[in-house]
Motif scaffolding. Structure first.
Motif, mmCIF file in Angstrom:
data_model
loop_
_atom_site.group_PDB
_atom_site.id
_atom_site.type_symbol
_atom_site.label_atom_id
_atom_site.label_comp_id
_atom_site.label_asym_id
_atom_site.label_seq_id
_atom_site.Cartn_x
_atom_site.Cartn_y
_atom_site.Cartn_z
ATOM 1 N N THR A 194 25.995 56.116 30.575
ATOM 2 C CA THR A 194 26.457 55.902 32.148
ATOM 3 C C THR A 194 25.166 56.107 33.026
ATOM 4 O OG1 THR A 194 28.317 57.385 31.810
ATOM 5 C CG2 THR A 194 27.689 56.936 33.942
ATOM 6 N N ALA A 250 23.153 52.559 32.678
ATOM 7 C CA ALA A 250 24.022 51.507 33.310
ATOM 8 C C ALA A 250 23.632 51.760 34.539
ATOM 9 C CB ALA A 250 25.489 51.737 32.785
ATOM 10 N N SER A 277 21.375 48.607 36.269
ATOM 11 C CA SER A 277 22.067 47.920 37.307
ATOM 12 C C SER A 277 21.206 48.009 38.806
ATOM 13 C CB SER A 277 23.471 48.366 37.532
ATOM 14 O OG SER A 277 23.502 49.559 38.188
ATOM 15 N N CYS A 335 30.915 54.001 35.032
ATOM 16 C CA CYS A 335 30.913 52.829 34.214
ATOM 17 C C CYS A 335 31.951 51.924 34.629
ATOM 18 C CB CYS A 335 31.173 53.105 32.759
ATOM 19 S SG CYS A 335 30.038 54.189 32.227
ATOM 20 N N LEU A 336 33.193 52.178 34.928
ATOM 21 C CA LEU A 336 33.984 51.020 35.527
ATOM 22 C C LEU A 336 33.839 50.437 36.690
ATOM 23 C CD1 LEU A 336 36.876 50.063 34.425
ATOM 24 C CD2 LEU A 336 38.072 51.942 35.895
ATOM 25 N N GLU A 395 31.384 47.875 35.866
ATOM 26 C CA GLU A 395 32.376 46.525 35.297
ATOM 27 C C GLU A 395 32.919 45.815 36.266
ATOM 28 O OE1 GLU A 395 32.189 45.697 32.083
ATOM 29 O OE2 GLU A 395 31.452 47.349 31.029
ATOM 30 N N ASP A 450 30.487 43.820 38.729
ATOM 31 C CA ASP A 450 29.901 42.603 38.031
ATOM 32 C C ASP A 450 30.926 41.363 38.364
ATOM 33 O OD1 ASP A 450 27.886 41.274 35.930
ATOM 34 O OD2 ASP A 450 30.291 40.956 34.975
ATOM 35 N N HIS A 451 32.174 41.551 38.425
ATOM 36 C CA HIS A 451 32.948 40.159 38.900
ATOM 37 C C HIS A 451 32.593 39.722 40.167
ATOM 38 C CE1 HIS A 451 35.644 40.123 35.482
ATOM 39 N NE2 HIS A 451 35.409 41.769 35.547
ATOM 40 N N THR A 462 22.604 42.073 31.847
ATOM 41 C CA THR A 462 23.510 42.240 30.627
ATOM 42 C C THR A 462 23.090 43.673 30.146
ATOM 43 O OG1 THR A 462 23.407 39.917 30.138
ATOM 44 C CG2 THR A 462 23.974 41.446 28.474
ATOM 45 N N LEU A 494 25.807 46.004 31.822
ATOM 46 C CA LEU A 494 26.991 45.772 31.318
ATOM 47 C C LEU A 494 27.225 46.500 30.076
ATOM 48 C CD1 LEU A 494 27.856 42.079 32.645
ATOM 49 C CD2 LEU A 494 28.737 44.371 33.513
ATOM 50 N N ALA A 503 27.142 50.305 30.355
ATOM 51 C CA ALA A 503 28.471 50.583 30.949
ATOM 52 C C ALA A 503 29.692 50.749 29.883
ATOM 53 C CB ALA A 503 28.785 49.763 32.181
ATOM 54 N N SER A 504 29.621 49.352 29.118
ATOM 55 C CA SER A 504 30.786 49.329 28.124
ATOM 56 C C SER A 504 30.639 50.460 27.027
ATOM 57 C CB SER A 504 30.845 48.101 27.347
ATOM 58 O OG SER A 504 30.905 46.866 28.527
#
Length: 650
Positions: free
Chosen positions: A124, A127, A131, A255-256, A259, A262-263, A269, A272, A275-276
């Motif tokens: 976490t 990420a 980011s 993390c969510l 994610e 990112d949209h 990457t 991401l 986070a995944s």
């Protein structure tokens, strides 16, 4: 040194010469001093290598910064990457390894849940850091492959450092000591300062001389301070309650969020992927938590039904089995046998409680084995055992013989045997309480304790009756009520026997009181009250003189204690008062209120109930008062009316 550098940097005191001293010499002197502290600190063998690696990392960074200061700082176009970058980046690897060694030596136990907590925190934080920083540095990077790789190495190292730091905190169960707090704060300050520096450089906003430039030496000072503190080994704290789920939920939310974001705006990457992986770790942690709670629930259920000493079923398990059997229509026949050890108290007194526990463990195992899988054995508590066998009365003799053979042991100075009683189900009882009561009564008959001469006890009772007829009637009433309340509480065996004997003898100390006090029609004066308050101590001494009645004597001593601690003779309170004494005091008061006394007429049952309720929680155990009023008295009233079999207390 750090204080001087910070003061000069923020106030610009001393002019150019002092600024040159602080910027070019003292600034890196802080790092050199911190490195020396870590390298030279006399630690035990488990810590020495770890701190030397961390010190080496700080020294590498300091050498790199010194090279930049004296060789590259004044150049109009310094080379990139350079030997300074080599020194800066060389900080990370030895620091990672040294920090990992410290964690491994200080955290005693790594369970699966602890590992998952560490991974969740690490992924976490990694990420989040990448980011925010990695993409900015990537987009601003220019030059060849070496330059780009060097640019990206810095945010990658910082992100990994923060990830390791938070992962280590999670591995310790989120427990921070002073040493760990200093070390963590130092590493975090270094990584955050470095990350902010990279973002500002990428945006062209960096300016030397701000608080940001104190982040690196400040981090080194904290790390050096941590090296001077002995950090003890810790066992990871087991999170409970809301904290158990709160931390994974917070990490999963971060993390969510990455994610989802990112949209709307593309994120690199690396962030991401981290986070995944963090979400996967959270799912694994939740699954593990659910599994652990299922195991814990099963263990708790098992413990609630198993006697810890013998491994047999306990009282709760017996009642469950009896209720299950008796609730089945056409469930067949069964035998319930109750056993009480004879001679066990003497064995315990002679050889000690440890030896007594070992004996109970052996006898319980033999009892279970003697049934050959044809029935179930239980330990009700103390020296009382029970057997439930699905069989008609024709099988009684083999069960009793097998059990009696197993529940005996003898030696040079002791002999332990047992007495037993039985109940036929469902012919003689259609509920578990009545079944135990029947077996209990038969067991005492076998012991010779019902309908026979009880020696010392009967002599004392007769003396009490001869002294005062009222005391005889009062004793009978208290004994009857006490036996009924004991039955309602599920007391059997030696516990029920103790209640009955103590109830019968609770007023025996009044044999020593003057007749003028016992029969006085008016209020007692203080001297007379002092005599009355001594009667429980006198009763204890009288009863204790009879062999085998020691427990009865101790119970009688406490029959006038109060729930709030205001009673006599010891002033003990609440559950410090023996259960039998608390029970008898309620029955004593009820019978006294509803009987004629020398100084007043009997009051009604309703008035007595009101009096008991008014004194619940102060004079009497409030739970026992409610059971007596709501269950015992209605049951005894129905018995008196002929709707139930008469109570025959053991």
């Amino acid at each position: 040194m750090f204080g001087a550098v910070a003061l000069q940097m923020q106030t610009a005191f001393g002019g150019t010469s002092v600024e040159h001293l602080c910027t070019n010499w003292l600034y890196d002197g802080v790092g050199a001093g911190a490195a020396a502290t870590c390298l030279l600190r006399d630690r035990d063998s488990g810590d020495r290598l770890a701190w030397r690696l961390i010190g080496a990392g700080i020294l590498c960074w300091t050498v790199g910064d010194g090279y930049y200061t004296f060789a590259l700082q004044d150049l109009s176009s310094p080379p990139f990457p350079s030997f300074a970058d080599l020194g800066y980046l060389a900080f990370y690897l030895p620091t990672f390894i040294g920090f990992g060694l410290l964690v491994r030596s200080r955290v005693v136990e790594f369970t699966r849940s602890v590992w998952l907590d560490g991974l969740i925190a690490a992924f976490t934080v990694c990420a989040l850091a990448t980011s925010l920083v990695w993409g900015v540095v990537w987009r601003s990077s220019e030059g060849g492959l070496g330059a780009v790789a060097t640019n990206l190495a810095y945010p990658s190292g910082d992100a990994l450092l923060l990830a390791l730091l938070f992962g280590a905190v999670a591995l310790s169960g989120w427990r921070l000591t002073r040493g760990w707090s200093l070390l963590g704060a130092g590493l975090a300050l270094f990584a955050v300062a470095d990350s902010v520096y990279l973002v500002e450089v990428a945006h062209g906003a960096y300016r030397y001389g701000t608080w940001l430039d104190l982040g690196w030496p400040g981090g080194f000072v904290l790390i050096a301070a941590a090296s001077c503190i002995s950090v003890k080994q810790t066992r990871p704290r087991q999170l409970e309650g809301r904290a158990l789920i709160a931390i994974p939920v917070v990490m999963a939310s971060v993390c969510l969020t990455i994610e989802v974001w990112d949209h709307f705006q593309r994120i690199n990457t690396v962030a991401l992927v981290a986070a995944s992986l963090g979400l996967v770790a959270v799912l694994g942690r939740l699954a593990l938590t659910f599994t652990e709670h299922l195991v814990l629930l099963e263990a708790t259920r098992e413990e609630s039904l198993v006697d810890a000493l013998t491994g047999l079923g306990n009282r709760r398990a017996l009642f469950r089995e009896l209720d299950t059997f008796l609730s089945q229509p056409n469930g067949g026949e069964a035998l319930l046998l109750l056993f009480d050890l004879d001679g066990f108290k003497g064995y315990n007194d002679t050889f000690g409680h440890g030896a007594g526990d070992s004996l109970l463990h052996r006898l319980g195992g033999r009892l279970r084995d003697s049934l050959g899988g044809r029935g179930q054995a239980f330990r009700l508590g103390g020296d009382e055992f029970c057997v439930l066998v699905e069989s008609s009365v024709g099988g009684l003799e083999w069960v009793r013989a097998a059990a009696h053979a197993s529940l005996r042991e003898s030696g040079e100075a002791f002999r332990v045997t047992c007495s037993s009683g039985h109940a036929e189900l469902p012919r003689e009882a259609d509920n578990s309480r009545d079944a135990l009561q029947i077996a209990d009564r038969r067991m005492y008959t076998a012991k010779g304790l019902i309908g026979t001469d009880n020696g010392s006890r009967d002599v004392l009772l007769q003396a009490l009756v001869e002294r005062d007829g009222y005391l005889g009637d009062h004793t009978n009433g208290v004994t009857h009520y006490s036996a009924a309340l004991a039955q309602e509480l599920g007391l059997v065996g030696s516990q029920a026997k103790l209640v009955r004997a103590a109830a019968e003898l609770h007023d025996v100390g009044k044999l020593a009181l003057p007749e003028t006090v016992l029969a006085k029609p008016g209020q007692l004066d203080e001297g007379e009250w002092e005599l009355v308050r001594r009667h429980t101590l006198i009763g204890e001494r009288i009863i204790a003189a009879a062999a085998g009645l020691e427990d009865v004597a101790r119970t009688v001593r406490s029959t006038h204690e109060r729930w709030d601690g205001g009673g006599y003779p010891d002033g003990i309170a609440a559950e410090e008062i023996p259960l039998a004494a608390r029970l008898i005091s309620i029955c004593d008061a009820y019978d006294a209120i509803t009987s004629n006394r020398a100084y007043r007429q009997a009051r009604t049952a309703e008035e007595a109930i009101d009096e008991l309720r008014a004194s619940a929680g102060t004079q009497f155990d409030p739970k026992l008062v409610e059971i007596f009023i709501e269950s015992v008295l209605p049951r005894m009233n129905r018995q008196a009316a002929g709707s139930l079999p008469a109570l025959t207390a053991s």
